[in-house]
Design a protein around this motif. Sequence first.
Motif, PDB file in Angstrom:
ATOM      1  N   ARG A 149      45.377  28.636  34.937  1.00  0.00           N
ATOM      2  CA  ARG A 149      45.500  29.406  33.699  1.00  0.00           C
ATOM      3  C   ARG A 149      44.362  29.100  32.740  1.00  0.00           C
ATOM      4  NH1 ARG A 149      49.764  33.337  33.674  1.00  0.00           N
ATOM      5  NH2 ARG A 149      51.126  32.661  35.339  1.00  0.00           N
ATOM      6  N   CYS A 150      43.521  28.163  33.098  1.00  0.00           N
ATOM      7  CA  CYS A 150      42.412  27.822  32.203  1.00  0.00           C
ATOM      8  C   CYS A 150      41.108  28.332  32.810  1.00  0.00           C
ATOM      9  CB  CYS A 150      42.363  26.317  31.973  1.00  0.00           C
ATOM     10  SG  CYS A 150      41.089  25.928  30.765  1.00  0.00           S
ATOM     11  N   TRP A 151      40.589  29.367  32.234  1.00  0.00           N
ATOM     12  CA  TRP A 151      39.421  30.044  32.809  1.00  0.00           C
ATOM     13  C   TRP A 151      38.144  29.801  32.019  1.00  0.00           C
ATOM     14  CZ3 TRP A 151      39.245  34.866  36.121  1.00  0.00           C
ATOM     15  CH2 TRP A 151      40.309  34.901  37.007  1.00  0.00           C
ATOM     16  N   TYR A 152      38.236  28.984  30.984  1.00  0.00           N
ATOM     17  CA  TYR A 152      37.016  28.765  30.183  1.00  0.00           C
ATOM     18  C   TYR A 152      35.880  28.298  31.093  1.00  0.00           C
ATOM     19  CZ  TYR A 152      40.182  28.684  26.129  1.00  0.00           C
ATOM     20  OH  TYR A 152      41.121  28.975  25.177  1.00  0.00           O
ATOM     21  N   GLY A 153      34.800  29.004  31.073  1.00  0.00           N
ATOM     22  CA  GLY A 153      33.598  28.601  31.824  1.00  0.00           C
ATOM     23  C   GLY A 153      33.687  28.779  33.326  1.00  0.00           C
ATOM     24  N   LYS A 154      34.761  29.389  33.808  1.00  0.00           N
ATOM     25  CA  LYS A 154      34.951  29.419  35.267  1.00  0.00           C
ATOM     26  C   LYS A 154      34.471  30.697  35.956  1.00  0.00           C
ATOM     27  CE  LYS A 154      38.591  26.066  35.951  1.00  0.00           C
ATOM     28  NZ  LYS A 154      40.037  25.920  36.089  1.00  0.00           N
ATOM     29  N   TRP A 155      33.961  31.651  35.205  1.00  0.00           N
ATOM     30  CA  TRP A 155      33.552  32.904  35.853  1.00  0.00           C
ATOM     31  C   TRP A 155      32.561  32.674  37.000  1.00  0.00           C
ATOM     32  CZ3 TRP A 155      32.714  37.598  32.017  1.00  0.00           C
ATOM     33  CH2 TRP A 155      33.912  37.847  31.337  1.00  0.00           C
ATOM     34  N   PRO A 156      31.520  31.840  36.797  1.00  0.00           N
ATOM     35  CA  PRO A 156      30.568  31.660  37.907  1.00  0.00           C
ATOM     36  C   PRO A 156      31.250  31.148  39.175  1.00  0.00           C
ATOM     37  CG  PRO A 156      29.686  30.720  35.887  1.00  0.00           C
ATOM     38  CD  PRO A 156      31.104  31.086  35.603  1.00  0.00           C
ATOM     39  N   GLU A 157      32.175  30.222  38.973  1.00  0.00           N
ATOM     40  CA  GLU A 157      32.884  29.656  40.117  1.00  0.00           C
ATOM     41  C   GLU A 157      33.690  30.747  40.842  1.00  0.00           C
ATOM     42  OE1 GLU A 157      35.306  26.309  38.868  1.00  0.00           O
ATOM     43  OE2 GLU A 157      36.669  26.684  40.550  1.00  0.00           O
ATOM     44  N   TYR A 158      34.410  31.561  40.055  1.00  0.00           N
ATOM     45  CA  TYR A 158      35.209  32.623  40.671  1.00  0.00           C
ATOM     46  C   TYR A 158      34.327  33.685  41.326  1.00  0.00           C
ATOM     47  CZ  TYR A 158      39.357  30.629  38.497  1.00  0.00           C
ATOM     48  OH  TYR A 158      40.371  29.794  38.136  1.00  0.00           O
ATOM     49  N   PHE A 159      33.227  34.022  40.653  1.00  0.00           N
ATOM     50  CA  PHE A 159      32.297  34.997  41.254  1.00  0.00           C
ATOM     51  C   PHE A 159      31.834  34.472  42.614  1.00  0.00           C
ATOM     52  CE2 PHE A 159      30.327  37.619  37.493  1.00  0.00           C
ATOM     53  CZ  PHE A 159      31.591  37.995  37.096  1.00  0.00           C
ATOM     54  N   ASN A 160      31.422  33.207  42.617  1.00  0.00           N
ATOM     55  CA  ASN A 160      30.923  32.586  43.846  1.00  0.00           C
ATOM     56  C   ASN A 160      31.942  32.611  44.969  1.00  0.00           C
ATOM     57  OD1 ASN A 160      28.478  31.525  44.600  1.00  0.00           O
ATOM     58  ND2 ASN A 160      28.539  30.013  42.927  1.00  0.00           N
ATOM     59  N   ASP A 161      33.153  32.213  44.635  1.00  0.00           N
ATOM     60  CA  ASP A 161      34.219  32.175  45.643  1.00  0.00           C
ATOM     61  C   ASP A 161      34.426  33.552  46.264  1.00  0.00           C
ATOM     62  OD1 ASP A 161      34.562  29.577  44.982  1.00  0.00           O
ATOM     63  OD2 ASP A 161      36.456  29.848  43.888  1.00  0.00           O
ATOM     64  N   ARG A 162      34.398  34.544  45.397  1.00  0.00           N
ATOM     65  CA  ARG A 162      34.656  35.905  45.890  1.00  0.00           C
ATOM     66  C   ARG A 162      33.500  36.417  46.742  1.00  0.00           C
ATOM     67  NH1 ARG A 162      37.804  34.768  42.017  1.00  0.00           N
ATOM     68  NH2 ARG A 162      39.561  36.010  41.250  1.00  0.00           N
ATOM     69  N   ILE A 163      32.290  36.062  46.361  1.00  0.00           N
ATOM     70  CA  ILE A 163      31.130  36.481  47.173  1.00  0.00           C
ATOM     71  C   ILE A 163      31.245  35.856  48.566  1.00  0.00           C
ATOM     72  CG2 ILE A 163      28.608  36.312  47.413  1.00  0.00           C
ATOM     73  CD1 ILE A 163      28.532  36.270  44.262  1.00  0.00           C
ATOM     74  N   GLU A 164      31.602  34.581  48.578  1.00  0.00           N
ATOM     75  CA  GLU A 164      31.764  33.898  49.873  1.00  0.00           C
ATOM     76  C   GLU A 164      32.838  34.576  50.714  1.00  0.00           C
ATOM     77  OE1 GLU A 164      29.892  31.718  51.430  1.00  0.00           O
ATOM     78  OE2 GLU A 164      28.645  32.101  49.672  1.00  0.00           O
ATOM     79  N   GLU A 165      33.914  34.946  50.051  1.00  0.00           N
ATOM     80  CA  GLU A 165      35.003  35.613  50.782  1.00  0.00           C
ATOM     81  C   GLU A 165      34.548  36.945  51.356  1.00  0.00           C
ATOM     82  OE1 GLU A 165      39.263  34.029  49.129  1.00  0.00           O
ATOM     83  OE2 GLU A 165      38.721  36.091  48.696  1.00  0.00           O
ATOM     84  N   MET A 166      33.768  37.687  50.571  1.00  0.00           N
ATOM     85  CA  MET A 166      33.276  38.991  51.074  1.00  0.00           C
ATOM     86  C   MET A 166      32.387  38.774  52.291  1.00  0.00           C
ATOM     87  SD  MET A 166      32.637  41.510  47.816  1.00  0.00           S
ATOM     88  CE  MET A 166      31.777  40.417  46.713  1.00  0.00           C
ATOM     89  N   LYS A 167      31.595  37.692  52.257  1.00  0.00           N
ATOM     90  CA  LYS A 167      30.722  37.401  53.405  1.00  0.00           C
ATOM     91  C   LYS A 167      31.553  37.051  54.635  1.00  0.00           C
ATOM     92  CE  LYS A 167      26.657  35.866  50.826  1.00  0.00           C
ATOM     93  NZ  LYS A 167      25.920  34.713  50.301  1.00  0.00           N
ATOM     94  N   GLN A 168      32.578  36.236  54.399  1.00  0.00           N
ATOM     95  CA  GLN A 168      33.448  35.848  55.528  1.00  0.00           C
ATOM     96  C   GLN A 168      34.134  37.060  56.135  1.00  0.00           C
ATOM     97  OE1 GLN A 168      36.143  32.960  53.919  1.00  0.00           O
ATOM     98  NE2 GLN A 168      34.491  31.494  53.539  1.00  0.00           N
TER      99      GLN A 168
END
Lengths: 350, 338
Positions: A149-168
């Motif tokens: 529930r705490c997303w402060y500063g986490k956008w890059p991390e979430y973006f990254n995770d999702r990019i990796e998932e799309m690649k997988q």
Amino acid sequence: MRMELFMEENRQSDREFLGGYNLDVKLFEAMGFKVKQIIPVRSVYRIVTDKGFYCLKRLRFPMEDMDFIFSALEHLKGKGFNNAYDIVKQENGDDFISFKGDKYFLTQWIDGRECDFMNPMDLDAAIEVLARLHNASEGFAPVVCPPDRCWYGKWPEYFNDRIEEMKQMKEQVLEKPEKSEIDRIYLDYADMCINDGEEALQILSKTDYRSLSEEAAVKKSFIHHDFAHHNIIHTFDGRIYAVDFDYCIMDIRMHDVGSLILRNMKKSNWDTDKAMDILESYDRRNPVSSTELKVLVPFFLFPQDFWMISRQYYIERKDWDEEDFTDKMSTKSEYTLVRRKFIEEFEKRI
Amino acid sequence: MSGGYEKLKRHDLKLLIENLYGLEVRNMQEGDRGILVYTDRGIKRLKGTESDEAKILFSASAYEHVYNNGFRQISCINRTLNGSCHMKYDKNNYILQDFTKGRVYEANTAEAAAVAGKALAELHKAGEYFIPAPGSRARVDWGKWMEKFKANSISLKKYKELICLKEKKSEIDKLFLENIDKFLEKMQYAHGLLKESGYLDKVRQSMSCNQITHGEFKKHAIFEGDPEGVFITNFEECSYDICEFDIATLLESFSGKNKDELAAAAAEAYSDVKPLDEGSMKIIKAFLIYPKRFFKVSESIYGRRKNYNEIELAQKLARSIKREKKKEEVIRFLDFGR
């Protein structure tokens, strides 16, 4: 629990969720009333009882999340935000009732019509509520804030995770000996979306996103995170309510504003004038800095819809109709093309 | 049962209706607009609906609202003994209404058109201050038309661009390209007209008095009533909107060579009951100019592409173009008639 970057209207998941309700006369007896009628409405039930109308919800998150949501609602109320619903306490003073392994809670039933973003008056009223909600959210200090529930500063991390998932997922599809219609659509757009994701990440790193997040963390503000038309109710006597705070998180307010714009863009054929109108309307109530505006560009560019629908199909393997999936995949993939055009225009105007 | 209701078992239905509504069913017969149910309390009409309970509740309470407000040329949805507005059979929803004898109203003279116009105004008057029953799901069209016109014209422009890029153009593509510029112009004009005619003020007024409108006030919704009156049906599609939308739908539905005369008579009769100002006339004109049929067919060809059948769609597109043209006479009345 999985939190999405921005929430999508999803009737199918509503139906699945409703199927999990263990509705039993004994549950209502334990709540202390007699039920006359039970009507499903999206992911909740409207129940007509001898004591009035209520909205019955099953807890879909762990207790610490529910405590977070309930304290957010309490906080808003304490700050004079009267556009959210009230939790109806049980006879023993608890917010929840346990029944056959599940937990349920009741809120007052708000009778009215759903907001229509195509109606300029409705949209303006919704923006006003959102601006006031953001102001009232400041100073929120929950006893426990679940990490998700705490997303402060986490956008890059979430973006990254999702990019990796799309690649997988791309690898997974490429390995399939026979490709379905959905696979073909996915492969047609996967590279473009992965590129968009990477570009969004890069643009984000050049904005003042970090300092905006730090400022929001100091202000201790939270956002609704699912400010969809069906979560804004206009009563017939002119009041407006924001409902369903299930996905509220600590994050910068531009997340809500950006999502609201995207929701509207999909309906208005990516009309930049409308995006600017929304921003101006919000800015009139809550001034928006140019730094904040810049953060919207990567937010818009990230192929959230494509990632989400692909994830639901390839990873979560939702048991949905194949034709539905194909339609959704096709529509959401096409957003990738029009979104780029929209962002170009948007960047020129901010 | 046969035809559209072939899956229904006569005996099951009979028992269900008798138990739920407390009626004695004497006979049942399938008609073109539902199943006629002959009961000890008159003839009823059972109609299948795709709406869910909350939507049915909305239209049922709208029916009751206009009826209780004095508009009696309408047949309310019957309630079951426990107060429900619908019955469920084999996972489908059905509504039961009192059956009205009579044919579809022939509005082919100025006097007949005036009767239809007057009835619509009276329906609108009775439809003010409508608050639906709790738990209803309201159908709302307030304020959306301006935006819809704009969004739809963006879609058509997009289709045009895509077709222009095609090397080999189909017959549909050619027909579309021949007409698109003219219709885009109309769409833009209609959008501009709404903008300058105080459309949003009308929406505000309608919102402030919770105005319910018919939503589909065309020929088939008007039946011959008492010796000189009409009876209104198909109110299930009712929605919150401005009255001008219904008026435009009515004017558009007039056919024959004297369309402009009929439109003038209907508008005048309407205005006698519920005055129409200049802004209203412009809004009606905008609704008429907007090529909704052409857009709808183009959308199924180039947008949704569901149930794609090229021959059928080409015919539909040609028909839509013809029908858009037919509206021009009615629009002429709005330009010069008043």
